[in-house]
Design an enzyme around this catalytic site. Structure first.
Site, mmCIF file in Angstrom:
data_model
loop_
_atom_site.group_PDB
_atom_site.id
_atom_site.type_symbol
_atom_site.label_atom_id
_atom_site.label_comp_id
_atom_site.label_asym_id
_atom_site.label_seq_id
_atom_site.Cartn_x
_atom_site.Cartn_y
_atom_site.Cartn_z
ATOM 1 N N CYS A 2 25.879 36.395 47.174
ATOM 2 C CA CYS A 2 24.457 36.631 47.405
ATOM 3 C C CYS A 2 24.233 37.495 48.640
ATOM 4 C CB CYS A 2 23.747 35.314 47.673
ATOM 5 S SG CYS A 2 23.800 34.191 46.312
ATOM 6 N N ARG A 27 28.345 43.600 46.712
ATOM 7 C CA ARG A 27 28.883 42.250 46.910
ATOM 8 C C ARG A 27 28.996 41.494 45.599
ATOM 9 N NH1 ARG A 27 27.616 40.384 52.577
ATOM 10 N NH2 ARG A 27 27.649 38.289 51.758
ATOM 11 N N TRP A 74 24.183 35.415 43.308
ATOM 12 C CA TRP A 74 25.421 35.188 42.554
ATOM 13 C C TRP A 74 25.438 33.676 42.331
ATOM 14 C CZ3 TRP A 74 30.193 32.652 43.158
ATOM 15 C CH2 TRP A 74 31.216 33.085 42.308
ATOM 16 N N ASN A 99 21.480 31.990 50.955
ATOM 17 C CA ASN A 99 22.884 32.178 50.572
ATOM 18 C C ASN A 99 23.623 30.896 50.921
ATOM 19 O OD1 ASN A 99 22.274 34.793 50.051
ATOM 20 N ND2 ASN A 99 23.553 35.683 51.663
ATOM 21 N N GLY A 100 24.532 30.466 50.046
ATOM 22 C CA GLY A 100 25.341 29.299 50.356
ATOM 23 C C GLY A 100 25.132 28.184 49.347
ATOM 24 N N GLU A 483 49.796 41.533 42.805
ATOM 25 C CA GLU A 483 48.580 42.283 43.133
ATOM 26 C C GLU A 483 48.209 43.232 41.989
ATOM 27 O OE1 GLU A 483 46.188 42.178 45.031
ATOM 28 O OE2 GLU A 483 45.402 44.189 45.320
ATOM 29 N N LYS A 487 44.700 43.118 39.977
ATOM 30 C CA LYS A 487 43.799 44.282 39.861
ATOM 31 C C LYS A 487 43.449 44.523 38.393
ATOM 32 C CE LYS A 487 42.715 44.526 43.026
ATOM 33 N NZ LYS A 487 42.902 44.057 44.338
ATOM 34 N N GLU A 490 41.076 41.792 37.122
ATOM 35 C CA GLU A 490 39.741 41.829 37.738
ATOM 36 C C GLU A 490 38.846 42.881 37.124
ATOM 37 O OE1 GLU A 490 39.796 40.794 42.429
ATOM 38 O OE2 GLU A 490 41.052 42.477 41.863
ATOM 39 N N HIS A 506 63.455 32.304 32.307
ATOM 40 C CA HIS A 506 63.130 30.874 32.400
ATOM 41 C C HIS A 506 61.805 30.545 31.733
ATOM 42 C CE1 HIS A 506 66.561 30.151 34.970
ATOM 43 N NE2 HIS A 506 66.219 31.219 35.663
ATOM 44 N N LYS A 605 32.010 40.180 46.056
ATOM 45 C CA LYS A 605 32.839 40.785 47.097
ATOM 46 C C LYS A 605 33.221 39.780 48.190
ATOM 47 C CE LYS A 605 35.003 44.114 49.096
ATOM 48 N NZ LYS A 605 36.296 44.471 48.507
HETATM 49 N N1 HGA Z 1 23.416 28.176 45.676
HETATM 50 C C1 HGA Z 1 22.496 29.277 45.513
HETATM 51 C C2 HGA Z 1 22.994 30.510 46.270
HETATM 52 C C3 HGA Z 1 24.342 30.972 45.786
HETATM 53 C C4 HGA Z 1 25.073 31.946 46.708
HETATM 54 O O1 HGA Z 1 24.939 31.984 47.929
HETATM 55 N N2 HGA Z 1 25.999 32.750 46.136
HETATM 56 O O2 HGA Z 1 26.742 33.640 46.916
HETATM 57 C C5 HGA Z 1 22.234 29.574 44.048
HETATM 58 O O3 HGA Z 1 23.031 29.229 43.165
HETATM 59 O O4 HGA Z 1 21.212 30.181 43.770
#
Ligand code: HGA
Length: 610
Positions: A2, A27, A74, A99-100, A483, A487, A490, A506, A605
């Site tokens: 986020c 990000r 996110w 965020n969080g 790696e 890549k 991803e 093995h 990111k």
């Molecule tokens: N928990 C919040 C924010 C998610 C977040 O910081 N993502 O990087 C949500 O799910 O909206």
């Protein structure tokens, strides 16, 4: 992950918010939104998908205001829906971005529901909006309500809040997630990442854990976790706008792959200038601290973990010290046995990777006080929590799949290896001079490897229709195989696995048939003959081999064995050169498959959540 951007100004801030959100797109995110306070009301626009879709909606609504907040989400709690996108609003009066992760969101949701609050989303974030509103309803102003609310939250957050009743200020809070304030002239900003506001100002204040702050048009007041006013230093950011532009490249990942000679040269500049591996490279107290070290524990995630895995081979072979590498999210929840004489090395591009930060805190709680961070972002959280630091100078890395951050991390780790070896009396002057010379030549060898791009693009056509791929390497090149597989996974979404070539028989050999392309990292080192035998095992089962070897190795093409030659073997730094072709292979395969190279699905990111 986020992203947050916010602004309070005498002008319309909507263009500032939209541009900031576009600069945060790298990000990784799944939805975007903005909210503003205008004419005594809160107005909001949210959309799933790209910021440009949300921008079009904001235009259609003629959104314009001198105070606003924006967010790219996110999802962690609740699906990717417009209703879960931020900003979240409580009682049509306050709007909030976050965020969080709020760990006690369920208990808070229950409590607030009992108080009559109605939830419109499945997010953990919405509880914060209602909690602040609840405290306001008890008579607190916006700042006091925010401060009272965060005291009741467990978890990690960066928060920005606006309220229609207080149109001349914005309040923000930070714990566990980065947040900074940008200082303008008669206007001020908030952002989770300096790139979001660099078009408006370079003067920034990094908020610290537990800080809250009030932004008005004319000033910023920061409060520490005890609620008392604190002074926080102002910094001049050196993130350049050019580093955030695409230039002649199709994707940031391609640009960043090609920037590696410059990034490596910048990262090693101080070493080359000194002509020696000096402990001072890692900070003032490095010499005394590194002398006491009798082992190394590396903690990291993803690509940075693979950089650590390369370093393990170097540190044991060259410095003669025991070295372990562990995925940070595992270490932090394990009852680890600490040896305080071991150096804790954390590796993180952003310096804000939550699992790595928490692993560092855990290591310290176990009695480790010798800590070193390898990081690409000055002043970020992890280096600030470490006693020693080596800053890679890769410049802003925008592509979600890490490239130049990885190879520059390897330079930092090699410098650490050589420095430890020197302090241990295991590096004679001649070998040291040889290493310095090898570093000096490295950008040119990397450039030679980059020149293989057309050949690798041709190979990628063979990978494009495949569902699976296998990567093999041995010794210090095994992590490069890992790696390479990461890549490819991803960005092209092809299932890829990496094995030490000796492990093939093995188990994984059972997977090999004509449909399984096998990429082999086969430099001209002491293990080359062993790798050749492993390749025979693949050929005997009809597997098609794609081999990266050095220009001077005696290796020929044959039926089912394709060979691309990297430059002449560069000795101990060979893993860095051999990274380039696997990056290019992943990039061109993804290009041919038409995936979103810079923003692969489901990924972000800076991984600032658990
Ligand atoms: N928990 C919040 C924010 C998610 C977040 O910081 N993502 O990087 C949500 O799910 O909206």
């Amino acid at each position: 992950m986020c992203g947050i951007v916010g602004a309070i100004a005498g002008r319309d801030v909507v263009p500032v918010l939209i541009e900031g959100l576009k600069r945060l797109e790298y990000r990784g995110y799944d939805s975007a939104g903005i909210a503003v306070v205008v004419d005594g009301a809160v107005r909001r626009v949210r959309r799933t998908g790209r910021v440009s879709e949300m921008e079009a909606a904001a235009r259609a609504e003629h959104l314009s205001a001198p105070l606003g907040i924006g967010h790219t989400r996110w999802a962690t709690h609740g699906g990717v829906t417009e209703g879960n996108a931020h900003p979240h609003i409580s009682h049509d009066s306050l709007a909030l971005v976050h965020n969080g992760i709020i760990e006690n969101h369920e208990a808070q949701r229950e409590r607030l529901t009992k108080l009559g609050y109605v939830f419109e989303s499945q997010t953990d974030t919405e509880v914060i909006a209602h909690l602040i509103h609840h405290h306001q309803s008890q008579g607190l102003d916006l700042l006091a309500a925010l401060q009272a609310s965060v005291r009741e939250l467990d978890g990690a957050y960066a928060i920005a809040v606006i309220d229609k009743g207080e149109p001349d200020r914005m309040v923000v809070a930070r714990m566990g997630c980065p947040l900074l304030v940008g200082l303008g002239d008669g206007e001020n900003f908030v952002a989770s990442d300096v790139s979001a506001i660099v078009q408006a100002t370079r003067r920034v204040i990094f908020l610290e854990e537990g800080d809250t702050a009030v932004l008005t048009r004319d000033g910023v007041q920061v409060y520490g976790d005890d609620g008392q006013l604190v002074a926080r230093a102002e910094h001049l950011s050196d993130v350049s706008l050019a580093s955030l532009e695409l230039g002649p490249y199709r994707h940031f990942m391609q640009k960043e792959i090609h920037e590696q000679p410059r990034a490596l040269a910048d990262t090693m500049e101080a070493i080359i200038d000194a002509g020696a591996f000096e402990p001072a490279l890692f900070g003032k107290e490095a010499e005394g601290l590194l002398r006491e070290v009798d082992g190394v524990q590396i903690l990291a995630c993803g690509t940075s973990y693979y950089a650590g895995a390369v370093a393990r081979y170097w540190i044991e072979a060259i410095a003669g010290l025991p070295c372990t590498v562990e995925i940070a999210s595992e270490y932090r929840y394990r009852k680890a046995v600490a040896n305080p004489r071991h150096l804790i090395v954390t590796i993180s591009q952003s310096g804000e990777t939550l699992d790595t930060m928490e692993a560092l805190k855990y290591a310290k709680s176990l009695g480790h006080d010798k800590t070193l961070s390898i990081c690409n972002v000055p002043e970020s959280a992890i280096p600030r929590a470490s006693r020693l630091v080596f800053y890679t100078r890769a410049g802003a890395e925008i592509g979600v799949a890490s490239t130049k951050a990885f190879t520059t991390q390897l330079v930092g780790l090699f410098a650490l290896t050589a420095t430890l070896a020197k302090l241990n009396g295991r590096l004679d002057a001649e070998t040291e001079a040889g290493y310095i010379e090898a570093l000096r030549r490295l950008p040119v060898s990397v450039q030679h490897a980059l020149n293989l791009e057309p050949q690798i693009a041709v190979w990628s056509e063979k990978f494009t229709p495949k569902q699976h791929a296998l990567f093999l390497g041995r010794g210090v090149h095994y992590p490069i195989a890992l790696e390479g597989a990461l890549k490819l996974k991803e960005i092209s979404y092809i299932h890829a696995e990496a094995y030490p070539a000796g492990e093939l028989k093995h188990g994984p050999l059972a997977l090999v048939d004509a449909d399984m392309p096998v990429v082999v990292i086969a430099p001209k080192d002491s293990l080359l003959e062993k790798v050749k035998s492993n390749m025979q095992e693949v050929r005997a089962r009809g597997g098609e081999l794609f081999v990266f070897t050095d220009a001077d190795s005696n290796f020929g093409e044959s039926e089912g064995v394709h060979v691309i030659r990297t430059p002449r073997h560069v000795g101990v730094l060979s893993p860095i050169v051999h990274t380039i072709p696997v990056q290019l292979l992943a990039y061109h395969t993804a290009l041919a498959r038409g995936t979103d190279v810079d923003k692969p699905r489901n990924l972000a990111k800076s991984v600032t959540v658990e």
